[in-house]
Write a protein that holds these residues in place. Structure first.
Motif, PDB file in Angstrom:
ATOM      1  N   VAL A  15       0.828  -1.209   0.000  1.00 24.78           N
ATOM      2  CA  VAL A  15       0.000   0.000   0.000  1.00 24.78           C
ATOM      3  C   VAL A  15       0.863   1.259   0.000  1.00 24.78           C
ATOM      4  O   VAL A  15       0.592   2.228  -0.723  1.00 24.78           O
ATOM      5  N   ASN A  16       1.939   1.247   0.783  1.00 21.28           N
ATOM      6  CA  ASN A  16       2.801   2.428   0.879  1.00 21.28           C
ATOM      7  C   ASN A  16       4.220   2.193   0.380  1.00 21.28           C
ATOM      8  O   ASN A  16       5.031   3.139   0.378  1.00 21.28           O
ATOM      9  N   ASN A  17       4.528   0.977  -0.043  1.00 17.70           N
ATOM     10  CA  ASN A  17       5.915   0.660  -0.381  1.00 17.70           C
ATOM     11  C   ASN A  17       6.117   0.123  -1.793  1.00 17.70           C
ATOM     12  O   ASN A  17       7.250  -0.132  -2.186  1.00 17.70           O
ATOM     13  N   TYR A  18       5.041  -0.051  -2.550  1.00 18.77           N
ATOM     14  CA  TYR A  18       5.173  -0.568  -3.914  1.00 18.77           C
ATOM     15  C   TYR A  18       4.793   0.531  -4.901  1.00 18.77           C
ATOM     16  O   TYR A  18       3.750   1.171  -4.752  1.00 18.77           O
ATOM     17  N   CYS A  19       5.651   0.762  -5.883  1.00 22.35           N
ATOM     18  CA  CYS A  19       5.437   1.843  -6.847  1.00 22.35           C
ATOM     19  C   CYS A  19       4.758   1.316  -8.103  1.00 22.35           C
ATOM     20  O   CYS A  19       5.240   0.373  -8.735  1.00 22.35           O
ATOM     21  N   ARG A  20       3.641   1.936  -8.452  1.00 23.50           N
ATOM     22  CA  ARG A  20       2.897   1.561  -9.662  1.00 23.50           C
ATOM     23  C   ARG A  20       2.871   2.699 -10.683  1.00 23.50           C
ATOM     24  O   ARG A  20       2.031   2.716 -11.574  1.00 23.50           O
TER      25      ARG A  20
ATOM     26  N   ARG B 193      10.958   3.558  -9.964  1.00 19.25           N
ATOM     27  CA  ARG B 193      10.055   2.430  -9.733  1.00 19.25           C
ATOM     28  C   ARG B 193      10.841   1.151  -9.470  1.00 19.25           C
ATOM     29  O   ARG B 193      10.497   0.372  -8.576  1.00 19.25           O
ATOM     30  N   GLY B 194      11.900   0.941 -10.237  1.00 17.68           N
ATOM     31  CA  GLY B 194      12.711  -0.255 -10.052  1.00 17.68           C
ATOM     32  C   GLY B 194      13.365  -0.310  -8.682  1.00 17.68           C
ATOM     33  O   GLY B 194      13.369  -1.362  -8.028  1.00 17.68           O
ATOM     34  N   GLU B 195      13.911   0.825  -8.229  1.00 22.38           N
ATOM     35  CA  GLU B 195      14.597   0.867  -6.937  1.00 22.38           C
ATOM     36  C   GLU B 195      13.612   0.713  -5.778  1.00 22.38           C
ATOM     37  O   GLU B 195      13.889  -0.005  -4.807  1.00 22.38           O
ATOM     38  N   VAL B 196      12.464   1.388  -5.872  1.00 21.93           N
ATOM     39  CA  VAL B 196      11.450   1.298  -4.814  1.00 21.93           C
ATOM     40  C   VAL B 196      10.909  -0.128  -4.704  1.00 21.93           C
ATOM     41  O   VAL B 196      10.766  -0.672  -3.604  1.00 21.93           O
ATOM     42  N   ASN B 197      10.622  -0.735  -5.850  1.00 18.91           N
ATOM     43  CA  ASN B 197      10.053  -2.084  -5.831  1.00 18.91           C
ATOM     44  C   ASN B 197      11.087  -3.128  -5.430  1.00 18.91           C
ATOM     45  O   ASN B 197      10.740  -4.143  -4.830  1.00 18.91           O
ATOM     46  N   LYS B 198      12.346  -2.869  -5.738  1.00 20.65           N
ATOM     47  CA  LYS B 198      13.400  -3.775  -5.281  1.00 20.65           C
ATOM     48  C   LYS B 198      13.495  -3.752  -3.753  1.00 20.65           C
ATOM     49  O   LYS B 198      13.635  -4.798  -3.109  1.00 20.65           O
ATOM     50  N   ALA B 199      13.394  -2.543  -3.198  1.00 26.27           N
ATOM     51  CA  ALA B 199      13.407  -2.409  -1.740  1.00 26.27           C
ATOM     52  C   ALA B 199      12.184  -3.089  -1.123  1.00 26.27           C
ATOM     53  O   ALA B 199      12.264  -3.693  -0.043  1.00 26.27           O
TER      54      ALA B 199
END
Length: 289
Positions: free
Chosen positions: A30-35, A241-247
């Motif tokens: 909800v707060n940690n995945y970038c779409r 988006r790639g860096e946020v979703n990797k985290a």
């Protein structure tokens, strides 16, 4: 009967483990995945940041190993002529805050009942959110009449705004000034008093349209020199988006591994208890027995 019950228990434990991982992943997303959608354009939109370098920029800077030239410098209107001459830049459309504010105030106060506004189509199509044009006009990008036109015309009345493809953009209020060396000084002089009064000269919002299809080189150059301005482009969103979703996945992984290990341990324990029980009773481990 006992073996059958234990086998059912194994299935229940496995299902519960999967549900636990799924619920945890959903709540965390909800707060940690970038779409964020990657804009299908090579253009870059620049917009101001209140203070300092944003966390968005820091994510990009760290991913690209960029060392900013100056700590908290942002793009101002005075930097526009220099940016317009950078390699690959086709045009710069500078947001005219003073003019747009005048229009909004006049519309809300009833001074005008209807007005035609021209906005670069790429701003409305790809950057309506970061430019705040979506909240200003309440129009959806996928409803633009001519998606390949340089400008989109919007007619605003007392209660709503709508697209208008029958009006020439030249006859409209231009919310974005298209930089031209021959008219730049006149533009600055026309809005000098207002810019100084409201402080909007300090930070610039603009669309940078490129003649080439690759925004990475220019974006890296801009963010290195002006790290305190915010940026939105295909390359920026892709990296961010790639860096946020990797985290995000790195947060999921430890919990998933722990849950799987715990589930495996419980499954093994159930199997051992099942075998001990059956051995004591001299029964087969098959559920039919």
């Amino acid at each position: 009967m006992f073996s059958k019950t234990m086998n059912i228990l194994k299935i229940v434990v496995a299902v519960l483990a999967l549900l636990l991982i799924g619920v945890y992943a959903y709540l965390l997303s909800v707060n940690n995945y970038c779409r964020d959608e990657i804009p299908a354009t090579s253009s870059i939109y620049v917009y101001p940041q209140d203070k300092g370098v944003s966390s968005f920029n820091n994510i990009y800077i760290n991913a690209k190993n960029i060392t900013p030239e100056s700590g908290e410098r942002y793009i101002t209107r005075d930097d526009v002529p220099e940016i317009a001459k950078l390699p690959g830049v086709e045009a710069v459309y500078l947001y005219n805050e003073s003019l747009s504010e005048e229009f909004v105030i006049a519309a809300l106060s009833g001074m005008i009942t209807e007005g035609n506004v021209a906005v670069p189509t790429e701003v409305m199509r790809y950057f309506s959110s970061v430019s705040q044009m979506d909240s200003l006009f309440a129009l959806k990008p996928d409803t633009i009449p001519d998606k390949d036109a340089e400008y989109s015309v919007i007619t605003c009345g007392a209660t709503k705004c709508e697209w208008n493809s029958s009006v020439d953009p030249k006859d409209c209020i231009q919310f974005f000034y298209k930089y031209d060396e021959s008219s730049w000084e006149d533009f600055k002089e026309e809005y000098a008093d207002k810019l100084i009064k409201d402080g909007s000269a300090a930070k610039a919002s603009m669309l940078i349209k490129l003649s080439s299809g690759n925004d990475e080189s220019l974006l890296n150059s801009l963010i290195s020199k002006y790290p305190a301005s915010n940026y939105h482009s295909a390359e920026f969103v892709r990296i961010f988006r790639g860096e946020v979703n990797k985290a995000y996945w790195m947060k999921i992984l430890p919990m998933a591994i722990l849950t799987i290990v715990a589930t495996a341990f419980i499954e093994v324990l159930i199997t051992v208890l099942q075998k001990i029980r059956c051995k004591r009773l001299g029964l087969s481990e098959s559920p039919e027995k």
